[in-house]
Write a protein that holds these residues in place. Structure first.
Motif, short mmCIF file in Angstrom:
data_model
loop_
_atom_site.label_atom_id
_atom_site.label_comp_id
_atom_site.label_asym_id
_atom_site.label_seq_id
_atom_site.Cartn_x
_atom_site.Cartn_y
_atom_site.Cartn_z
N GLY A 1 0.89 -1.20 0.08
CA GLY A 1 -0.03 -0.03 0.00
C GLY A 1 0.91 1.28 0.11
N PHE A 2 0.11 2.45 -0.16
CA PHE A 2 1.01 3.70 -0.25
C PHE A 2 0.82 4.47 0.76
N LYS A 3 -0.26 4.40 1.67
CA LYS A 3 -0.58 5.44 2.85
C LYS A 3 0.30 5.24 3.91
N VAL A 4 0.79 6.42 4.20
CA VAL A 4 1.68 6.77 5.46
C VAL A 4 0.78 6.47 6.69
N THR A 5 1.41 5.51 7.47
CA THR A 5 0.39 5.21 8.81
C THR A 5 0.74 6.37 9.89
N ALA A 6 -0.13 6.70 10.87
CA ALA A 6 -0.06 7.37 11.81
C ALA A 6 1.22 6.84 12.54
N ALA A 7 1.74 5.58 12.81
CA ALA A 7 2.69 5.19 13.76
C ALA A 7 3.82 5.61 12.94
N GLU A 8 4.07 5.52 11.63
CA GLU A 8 5.20 5.87 10.81
C GLU A 8 5.43 7.41 10.93
N THR A 9 4.37 8.29 11.15
CA THR A 9 4.69 9.69 11.01
C THR A 9 5.11 9.86 12.68
N GLU A 10 4.44 9.18 13.52
CA GLU A 10 4.96 9.51 14.93
C GLU A 10 6.56 9.26 15.50
N SER A 11 6.71 7.91 14.85
CA SER A 11 8.18 7.30 15.08
C SER A 11 8.98 8.18 14.37
N ALA A 12 8.90 9.26 13.32
CA ALA A 12 9.72 9.84 12.40
C ALA A 12 10.40 10.97 13.37
N ALA A 13 9.60 11.59 14.47
CA ALA A 13 10.23 12.41 14.90
C ALA A 13 11.42 12.07 15.92
N ALA A 14 11.44 10.57 16.58
CA ALA A 14 12.40 10.24 17.32
C ALA A 14 13.93 9.89 16.44
N LEU A 15 13.71 10.13 15.31
CA LEU A 15 14.68 10.11 14.41
C LEU A 15 15.70 11.24 14.02
N LEU A 16 15.00 12.35 14.43
CA LEU A 16 15.56 13.73 14.21
C LEU A 16 16.28 14.33 15.68
N ALA B 1 -4.06 13.90 -10.04
CA ALA B 1 -4.86 14.47 -11.07
C ALA B 1 -5.96 13.88 -11.51
N TYR B 2 -6.05 12.28 -11.57
CA TYR B 2 -7.01 11.74 -11.76
C TYR B 2 -7.82 10.83 -10.84
N GLY B 3 -7.02 10.62 -9.75
CA GLY B 3 -7.70 9.81 -8.51
C GLY B 3 -7.56 8.38 -8.81
N THR B 4 -7.24 7.46 -8.04
CA THR B 4 -7.19 6.04 -8.12
C THR B 4 -7.92 5.40 -7.02
N GLN B 5 -8.14 4.23 -6.86
CA GLN B 5 -8.67 3.20 -6.02
C GLN B 5 -8.06 3.95 -4.46
N SER B 6 -6.70 4.13 -4.44
CA SER B 6 -6.29 4.54 -3.09
C SER B 6 -5.92 6.04 -2.98
N ILE B 7 -5.91 6.90 -4.21
CA ILE B 7 -5.28 8.26 -4.16
C ILE B 7 -6.52 9.18 -4.31
N PRO B 8 -6.91 10.07 -3.70
CA PRO B 8 -8.02 10.84 -4.17
C PRO B 8 -7.49 11.81 -5.01
N LYS B 9 -8.64 12.20 -5.98
CA LYS B 9 -8.30 13.35 -6.94
C LYS B 9 -8.37 14.70 -6.38
N VAL B 10 -7.51 15.63 -6.85
CA VAL B 10 -7.48 16.84 -6.24
C VAL B 10 -7.83 18.00 -7.27
N TYR B 11 -7.98 19.08 -6.78
CA TYR B 11 -8.39 20.16 -7.60
C TYR B 11 -7.12 21.03 -8.21
N LYS B 12 -6.24 21.12 -7.54
CA LYS B 12 -4.86 21.84 -7.94
C LYS B 12 -3.63 21.32 -7.00
N ILE B 13 -2.70 21.25 -7.98
CA ILE B 13 -1.22 20.50 -7.60
C ILE B 13 -0.23 21.46 -7.43
N PHE B 14 0.46 21.37 -6.23
CA PHE B 14 1.48 22.06 -5.74
C PHE B 14 2.77 21.42 -5.80
#
Length: 427
Positions: A59-74, A192-205
Motif C-alpha cells: 500500500g501507499f498510505k503512510v500510517t500514523a505510527a510511521e509519522t509519530e516514530s519519525a520524530a525520534a529519528l531527528l 490529477a485523476y484519482g485512483t482506488q487509493s489516492i483521491p483526486k485533487v483540484y490543484k497540484i503544488f
C-alpha cells in the motif's frame, strides 16, 4: 563562471539566456505513464513505483505510527528549527488574509468578495538525495490557513517504503495527515485523476525533476490546476563595492548547488568585487559535497561588470530572476525600481537561504523569467475569490435602465428581458 566586462546593451538578451528547459521531448513517455494511471489506477501505481523507485509494498498510505516514530529519528535541534520556521511561515501567510468588505457601488446595489479555500489540494514533495522537507511547510501551512478541506501529500519512498523522517515531521507540524509513498509521474497522475487509493485533487503544488514538471504541464491542460510553470532554480545578485565577496560567492553557490541546470548571475559595478567574488567561488565550491553538479551549473552562469546601478536594475528586470539579492549599500534606494522578481533579499545580511527555510516568505517561486507575469506561492494560491451582490428594488430601478441599454446594444435580448420583467413588476 563566464565573465563579461561592460557588454553593450545589444548583447544583453544573449547574456541573459537560460539553459535550455524544454520538457516537450518527454511528453510522449510521460503521457504513457499518465494514461496508464488514468485507466488502470492502483495497478499502474504499483507497477511504476516498482520500476522507478524499487518500492514493492502492498500500500501507499503512510500510517500514523510511521509519522509519530519519525520524530525520534531527528535531532532536537532540527526539530526546533523546523518548528521555528513553521511559526514564521504561519505568521507571514496569516497576515495575507483579507477581511470581507461590502461595497455599495450605488444606492441599493451592494457587492462583496469572499475568499474560499480550494477544497482539495495535492502537494508533491521530492525525496531522494535532497528531501525537501522545507517545501512541506511552504505549501501545507498556507493551505491550512486558506481552509483547504483535504490536503494530500505525495512523496517518493526508498526501496523499503521509508520516507525521510524530516518530511514526515514537517508534515506533522504543518497538520498534514494524508500522506502517500508515491513519487514521480505516477504521483502527479494519481492526484490529477484519482485512483482506488489516492483521491483526486483540484490543484497540484510542488517542485520536481523534469519528468514531474512535464507531468504537471500535461495534466494542467484539461484535468487539474497547477501552481505555476516551474524550472531550474536561479539567483541574480546585484552587488556594489560595499558587498563582501565571500557573502556574494556563498549566495551564488547556494543556488548553483541545486543542480547542473541551475543558473546564477552576478551583476556588479566593481571590477575588484567581480574578481574577488570569482576567486571566492572557486575557493568555496571545492569544499561542497555537490561540487560536480555545482560546477556544471557555473559553466552556464555569468559575472557581468556594468557601468552603474541603473544598468544593473535594467538588466535584472530584463532577466526577471526567481531570487534577487540586493547586496548593495542602500538597498532601499534600489528596491522600488525592481518590477520583475520572484522574491527580493535586501542588504548584506539577508541570504537567499533565509527565504528558502525560515524567514517566513514562501520559497515556491516562478523561474525561467515567469516572474514577469507570475507571483510566488502565497495564500491566494490556495483560495478562490467568489463575488456576491444584492440589489434592492430601489437599486434595480436606478441600475436597471443602465443594464437594459448595454444588453440591448450587445443584442442580448434575454439579458435585457431579465431586467425589464423585474422593472415592470415594480410599476
Amino acid at each position: 563562471m563566464q565573465r563579461y566586462i561592460y557588454p553593450p546593451v545589444s548583447e544583453w538578451p544573449s547574456l541573459l539566456q537560460r539553459p535550455k528547459m524544454d520538457v516537450s521531448e518527454l511528453f510522449e513517455s510521460v503521457r504513457t505513464v499518465l494514461n496508464d494511471v488514468k485507466t488502470e489506477g492502483d495497478v499502474a501505481l504499483h507497477r511504476y513505483s516498482e520500476k522507478f523507485d524499487g518500492f514493492t509494498g502492498p500500500g501507499f498510505k503512510v500510517t500514523a505510527a510511521e509519522t509519530e516514530s519519525a520524530a525520534a529519528l531527528l535531532s532536537p535541534e532540527l526539530k526546533a528549527a523546523i518548528k521555528q520556521a513553521a511559526a514564521n511561515i504561519l505568521k507571514f501567510h496569516s497576515a495575507q488574509q483579507l477581511k470581507v468588505e461590502k461595497v455599495e457601488t450605488q444606492p441599493g446595489v451592494i457587492c462583496w468578495q469572499k475568499s474560499v479555500g480550494i477544497e482539495k489540494v495535492g502537494l508533491y514533495i521530492p525525496g531522494g538525495t535532497a528531501p525537501l522537507f522545507s517545501t512541506v511547510l511552504m505549501l501545507a501551512i498556507p493551505a491550512s490557513i486558506a481552509g483547504c478541506q483535504e490536503i494530500v501529500l505525495c512523496t517518493p519512498p526508498d526501496k523499503t517504503g521509508a520516507i525521510h523522517p524530516a518530511i514526515l515531521f514537517a508534515a506533522s507540524v504543518a497538520g498534514v495527515k494524508t500522506i502517500y509513498k508515491l513519487g514521480g509521474i505516477q504521483a502527479i497522475g494519481a492526484m490529477a485523476y484519482g485512483t482506488q487509493s489516492i483521491p483526486k485533487v483540484y490543484k497540484i503544488f510542488g517542485p520536481g525533476n523534469r519528468y514531474v514538471t512535464a507531468a504537471k504541464q500535461l495534466v494542467s491542460l484539461a484535468d487539474v490546476a497547477i501552481d505555476m510553470p516551474a524550472g531550474p532554480s536561479e539567483v541574480l545578485v546585484m552587488a556594489d563595492d560595499s558587498a563582501r565577496p565571500a557573502f556574494v560567492a556563498a549566495d551564488l553557490l547556494s543556488q548553483a548547488e541545486h543542480g547542473a541546470d541551475s543558473q546564477v548571475i552576478l551583476l556588479t559595478t566593481s571590477q575588484s568585487l567581480l574578481d574577488e567574488t570569482l576567486a571566492e567561488v572557486e575557493k568555496q565550491v571545492a569544499l561542497l559535497p555537490r561540487e560536480d553538479g555545482t560546477r556544471k551549473a557555473l559553466t552556464e552562469s555569468r559575472a557581468i561588470l556594468l557601468h552603474s546601478v541603473d544598468e544593473m536594475i535594467r538588466m535584472s528586470n530584463a532577466y526577471a530572476p526567481e531570487h534577487l539579492i540586493l547586496s548593495v549599500d542602500e538597498p532601499e534606494t534600489v528596491v522600488d525600481k525592481i518590477v520583475n522578481a520572484g522574491s527580493v533579499f535586501m542588504g548584506h545580511f539577508t541570504p537567499e537561504s533565509a527565504g528558502d527555510y525560515a524567514s517566513g516568505t514562501n520559497h515556491t517561486l516562478p523561474t525561467h523569467g515567469h516572474a514577469r507575469a507570475y507571483s510566488g506561492v502565497n495564500l491566494d494560491s490556495f483560495i478562490r475569490k467568489i463575488t456576491f451582490q444584492k440589489i434592492s428594488e430601489s437599486g434595480l430601478r436606478e441600475l436597471g435602465p443602465v443594464i437594459e441599454q448595454m444588453a440591448g446594444a450587445e443584442k442580448l435580448q434575454a439579458h435585457k428581458n431579465a431586467v425589464t420583467i423585474r422593472l415592470n413588476s415594480l410599476k
